[in-house]
Write a protein that holds these residues in place. Structure first.
Motif, short mmCIF file in Angstrom:
data_model
loop_
_atom_site.label_atom_id
_atom_site.label_comp_id
_atom_site.label_asym_id
_atom_site.label_seq_id
_atom_site.Cartn_x
_atom_site.Cartn_y
_atom_site.Cartn_z
N ALA A 89 -51.03 77.97 -6.38
CA ALA A 89 -52.14 78.43 -6.70
C ALA A 89 -53.29 78.09 -5.54
CB ALA A 89 -52.78 78.10 -8.13
N LYS A 90 -53.00 76.79 -5.30
CA LYS A 90 -53.79 76.44 -4.01
C LYS A 90 -53.91 77.31 -2.83
CE LYS A 90 -54.35 71.48 -5.39
NZ LYS A 90 -53.88 70.23 -4.93
N ASP B 120 -55.06 76.89 -17.43
CA ASP B 120 -56.19 77.23 -16.83
C ASP B 120 -56.54 76.35 -15.40
OD1 ASP B 120 -56.84 79.09 -18.78
OD2 ASP B 120 -58.54 77.83 -19.75
N MET B 121 -56.38 75.17 -15.59
CA MET B 121 -56.42 74.41 -14.25
C MET B 121 -55.36 74.59 -13.26
SD MET B 121 -57.61 70.61 -15.60
CE MET B 121 -56.68 70.25 -17.03
N THR B 122 -54.14 74.76 -13.72
CA THR B 122 -53.02 75.19 -12.78
C THR B 122 -53.52 76.39 -12.12
OG1 THR B 122 -51.49 74.03 -14.22
CG2 THR B 122 -50.68 75.73 -12.63
N THR B 123 -53.75 77.67 -12.77
CA THR B 123 -54.01 78.83 -12.13
C THR B 123 -55.29 78.73 -11.12
OG1 THR B 123 -55.85 79.53 -13.87
CG2 THR B 123 -53.31 80.25 -13.93
N ARG B 124 -56.01 77.57 -11.12
CA ARG B 124 -57.15 77.24 -10.14
C ARG B 124 -56.85 76.34 -9.25
NH1 ARG B 124 -58.92 78.97 -14.84
NH2 ARG B 124 -60.75 80.05 -15.01
N PHE C 176 -62.68 71.67 -19.11
CA PHE C 176 -61.53 72.65 -19.59
C PHE C 176 -61.00 72.58 -20.71
CE2 PHE C 176 -61.39 73.03 -14.96
CZ PHE C 176 -61.12 74.54 -14.67
N ILE D 131 -55.66 73.05 -9.61
CA ILE D 131 -56.02 71.80 -9.95
C ILE D 131 -54.84 71.12 -10.66
CG2 ILE D 131 -57.56 70.54 -11.32
CD1 ILE D 131 -59.46 73.05 -11.52
N ARG E 84 -64.11 66.66 -15.67
CA ARG E 84 -63.55 68.21 -15.08
C ARG E 84 -62.52 68.46 -16.45
NH1 ARG E 84 -61.73 70.45 -9.37
NH2 ARG E 84 -62.10 72.44 -9.97
#
Length: 127
Positions: free
Chosen positions: A72-73, A57-61, A29, A63, A25
């Motif tokens: 974000a979660k 990008d991961m943080t905004t999703r 990214f 992750i 994953r």
């Protein structure tokens, strides 16, 4: 020396908040983020930019294990007001305006990337 894209191990060493994320994953990214910088960048800045973009990008999703990923979660990353028990957080409109409305300013990783981009491409002064 030719540019070497950052590996998953490089990324996780720099950003331990993503240690628990599956390597495949993270690699996806990193691949997606590769377009943030091109051959005109120094190798060190390019690697940093790619890793910062992937982290953003991961943080905004949602992750990762950082506070911003947790927000974000919960769907509260771009909050105006957030209340949990006795804790209440408000984000002022002036913070978003100060960032110029740039979506990168929504996370610490994106803000750092934005600063790196601005240092490489300063604004043009018109006299």
């Amino acid at each position: 020396m030719a540019y070497t894209p950052p590996s998953v191990a490089d990324f996780k060493l720099r950003f331990p908040a993503f240690d628990a994320v599956d390597d495949a994953r993270v690699a996806g990214f990193l691949d997606d983020a590769a377009t943030v910088a091109d051959d005109g960048w120094s190798d060190a800045d390019r690697r940093k930019a790619v890793m910062l973009q992937a982290a953003h990008d991961m943080t905004t999703r949602g992750i990762g294990t950082g506070a911003e990923a947790e927000l974000a979660k919960a769907g509260a990353l771009g909050f105006k007001s957030f209340r949990s028990g006795q804790l209440q957080l408000d984000r002022s409109d002036s913070a978003a305006a100060a960032a110029g409305g740039d979506p990168l300013a929504g996370t610490a990783y994106g803000a750092e990337l934005l600063a790196l981009i601005r240092s490489r491409f300063p604004g043009v002064m018109v006299v």
